[in-house]
Design a protein around this motif. Structure first.
Motif, short mmCIF file in Angstrom:
data_model
loop_
_atom_site.label_atom_id
_atom_site.label_comp_id
_atom_site.label_asym_id
_atom_site.label_seq_id
_atom_site.Cartn_x
_atom_site.Cartn_y
_atom_site.Cartn_z
N ALA A 74 -7.84 -1.04 9.06
CA ALA A 74 -7.65 -1.66 7.75
C ALA A 74 -6.98 -3.02 7.89
O ALA A 74 -7.39 -4.00 7.25
CB ALA A 74 -6.83 -0.74 6.85
N ALA A 75 -5.97 -3.09 8.73
CA ALA A 75 -5.26 -4.35 8.92
C ALA A 75 -6.19 -5.41 9.49
O ALA A 75 -6.15 -6.59 9.07
CB ALA A 75 -4.06 -4.14 9.83
N ARG A 101 -2.40 -9.18 0.94
CA ARG A 101 -1.74 -10.18 1.79
C ARG A 101 -0.35 -9.70 2.20
O ARG A 101 0.06 -9.86 3.36
CB ARG A 101 -1.65 -11.52 1.08
CG ARG A 101 -2.99 -12.22 0.93
CD ARG A 101 -2.84 -13.59 0.25
NE ARG A 101 -4.12 -14.11 -0.15
CZ ARG A 101 -5.03 -14.62 0.66
NH1 ARG A 101 -4.80 -14.67 1.94
NH2 ARG A 101 -6.18 -15.05 0.19
N ARG A 102 0.37 -9.10 1.26
CA ARG A 102 1.71 -8.59 1.58
C ARG A 102 1.62 -7.43 2.58
O ARG A 102 2.41 -7.35 3.52
CB ARG A 102 2.44 -8.16 0.31
CG ARG A 102 3.01 -9.32 -0.49
CD ARG A 102 3.94 -8.85 -1.61
NE ARG A 102 3.22 -8.18 -2.69
CZ ARG A 102 2.58 -8.84 -3.67
NH1 ARG A 102 2.58 -10.15 -3.72
NH2 ARG A 102 1.97 -8.16 -4.62
N ALA A 103 0.66 -6.54 2.38
CA ALA A 103 0.50 -5.40 3.29
C ALA A 103 0.15 -5.90 4.69
O ALA A 103 0.67 -5.40 5.69
CB ALA A 103 -0.58 -4.45 2.77
N PHE A 104 -0.73 -6.90 4.77
CA PHE A 104 -1.09 -7.45 6.07
C PHE A 104 0.12 -8.13 6.73
O PHE A 104 0.36 -7.95 7.92
CB PHE A 104 -2.25 -8.45 5.94
CG PHE A 104 -2.65 -9.05 7.26
CD1 PHE A 104 -3.47 -8.34 8.12
CD2 PHE A 104 -2.20 -10.30 7.63
CE1 PHE A 104 -3.83 -8.88 9.35
CE2 PHE A 104 -2.56 -10.85 8.86
CZ PHE A 104 -3.38 -10.14 9.72
N ALA A 105 0.88 -8.89 5.93
CA ALA A 105 2.07 -9.58 6.47
C ALA A 105 3.06 -8.56 7.02
O ALA A 105 3.66 -8.78 8.08
CB ALA A 105 2.73 -10.44 5.39
N LEU A 152 -10.47 -10.90 6.13
CA LEU A 152 -10.64 -11.33 4.73
C LEU A 152 -9.72 -12.49 4.37
O LEU A 152 -9.96 -13.18 3.38
CB LEU A 152 -10.43 -10.14 3.78
CG LEU A 152 -11.57 -9.11 3.80
CD1 LEU A 152 -11.19 -7.89 2.97
CD2 LEU A 152 -12.88 -9.73 3.32
N HIS A 153 -8.68 -12.73 5.16
CA HIS A 153 -7.85 -13.92 4.94
C HIS A 153 -8.67 -15.20 5.13
O HIS A 153 -8.29 -16.26 4.64
CB HIS A 153 -6.65 -13.93 5.90
CG HIS A 153 -5.47 -13.16 5.42
ND1 HIS A 153 -5.45 -11.79 5.33
CD2 HIS A 153 -4.26 -13.59 5.00
CE1 HIS A 153 -4.27 -11.41 4.87
NE2 HIS A 153 -3.53 -12.48 4.67
N ALA A 204 0.84 -1.20 0.00
CA ALA A 204 0.00 0.00 0.00
C ALA A 204 0.87 1.25 0.00
O ALA A 204 1.97 1.25 0.53
CB ALA A 204 -0.90 0.00 1.23
N ALA A 205 0.35 2.31 -0.60
CA ALA A 205 1.07 3.58 -0.64
C ALA A 205 1.22 4.16 0.77
O ALA A 205 2.21 4.79 1.07
CB ALA A 205 0.36 4.56 -1.55
#
Length: 187
Positions: free
Chosen positions: A10-11, A79-83, A17-18, A2-3
């Motif tokens: 949001a997280a 998924r990357r942003a959450f990780a 959503l996972h 994400a920017a």
């Protein structure tokens, strides 16, 4: 990625959503059920974050279903942003407990009014402890849920202990009414 860095709301939505596609309505209900006792998430926050995350490519909206509800799914970028978010240091907690703010200025209240407030809040904590104890009796094998539930149990017991310790001290004669002032110091 994400920017902008993910905020906790949001997280949290990405975390839910996972588990699979969910509508905004589903996410509000899930958040209230799973994290609502220790993290506040409003309906307006959920929909605001969904729009921002969709614009950032972190989630995708599916086809509208009944009542024009769209299911959202997490993307690879999401998924990357959450990780990235889940591995960061969470930071210090910030207690925002309205009753404590009132108690801090309790010398300006009639003792009987403060006693009413304390009794009302004590009863709410007794009910919450009973809910947690009931949930603990039903708990499955999820160690993450069990750990947050254990915190809730310990927290509620600690708050009830605090009520026991300070009740008489806070609802007795008002030290603000003492001519010597609070703490017996001449004013």
């Amino acid at each position: 990625m994400a920017a902008r860095p993910l905020n906790a709301t949001a997280a949290s939505l990405l975390g839910f959503l996972h588990e699979g596609p969910k509508t905004g309505w589903d996410l509000v209900a899930t958040a209230q059920d799973r994290i609502g006792k220790f993290w506040s998430v409003t309906t307006s926050q959920v929909y605001r974050e969904l729009a921002a995350m969709e614009a950032a490519g972190l989630i995708e909206a599916g086809e509208k279903g009944p009542r024009d509800r769209k299911p959202y799914t997490v993307t690879d970028d999401g998924r990357r942003a959450f990780a990235h978010w889940i591995t960061r240091e969470p930071g210090p907690e910030n207690i925002r407990y309205p009753l404590l703010l009132t108690v801090a200025f309790g010398g300006h209240l009639p003792p009987e009014r403060l006693a009413e407030m304390l009794a009302t809040h004590r009863a709410a904590h007794e009910r919450q402890l009973a809910e947690y104890e009931h949930a603990a009796a039903l708990d499955g094998a999820d160690p993450y849920f069990a750990s947050t539930l254990e915190f809730g149990l310990i927290y509620e017991r600690a708050v009830l202990d605090w009520f026991d310790r300070v009740g008489d001290r806070l609802t007795g004669p008002n030290p603000q009414d003492d001519p010597a002032g609070p703490g017996g110091r001449p004013q």
